[in-house]
Design a protein around this motif. Structure first.
Motif: not given
Length: 135
Positions: A70-94
């Motif tokens: 929940d903490a990561i989800k709440r913090l994630e929503m405070t960033f813009n979509a571009e940052t969220r997408q970059i972070v998701q692409m970097h950390y997704d192991r799949r």
């Protein structure tokens, strides 16, 4: 702290935390059969749903996992979509994307992508330190 934060974000974006939450709930739902050789208690209450929710609330492991999620989800929503997408692409192991591929997909420089990811990671580490959530 940085290595633990990286591992936590990797687990979050790869779906490991979701899986751990589901497995823990399944463990808490399972009850071994208690066979008393046919003896039945007259005063025994049967409220399985309430008992299950009480086990969920009392379990420290499940509480820790859900508070991290929940903490990561709440913090994630405070960033813009571009940052969220970059972070998701970097950390997704799949997908296991390199910084070069991420920068090409985002049409940004590699350095800019890394700085967005670092800002997000630092804010996650700071938030977890403030909330006193185990990483």
């Amino acid at each position: 702290m940085a290595d633990k934060t990286d591992a936590l974000l990797t687990d979050y974006y790869s779906g490991v935390i979701d899986t751990k939450i589901l497995l823990r709930r399944a463990e808490l739902q399972w009850q071994p059969t208690d066979d008393n050789a046919g003896i039945k208690s007259i005063n025994k209450h049967t409220r399985p749903l309430e008992d299950m929710f009480a086990r969920y609330e009392a379990d420290s492991i499940l509480h820790e996992l859900t508070s991290q999620y929940d903490a990561i989800k709440r913090l994630e929503m405070t960033f813009n979509a571009e940052t969220r997408q970059i972070v998701q692409m970097h950390y997704d192991r799949r997908e296991r994307l390199s910084w070069v591929i991420i920068s090409m997909r985002m049409d940004l420089s590699e350095r800019t992508c890394r700085s967005y990811q670092k800002a997000f990671k630092d804010s996650v580490a700071e938030m977890f330190a403030e909330l006193d959530i185990a990483v």
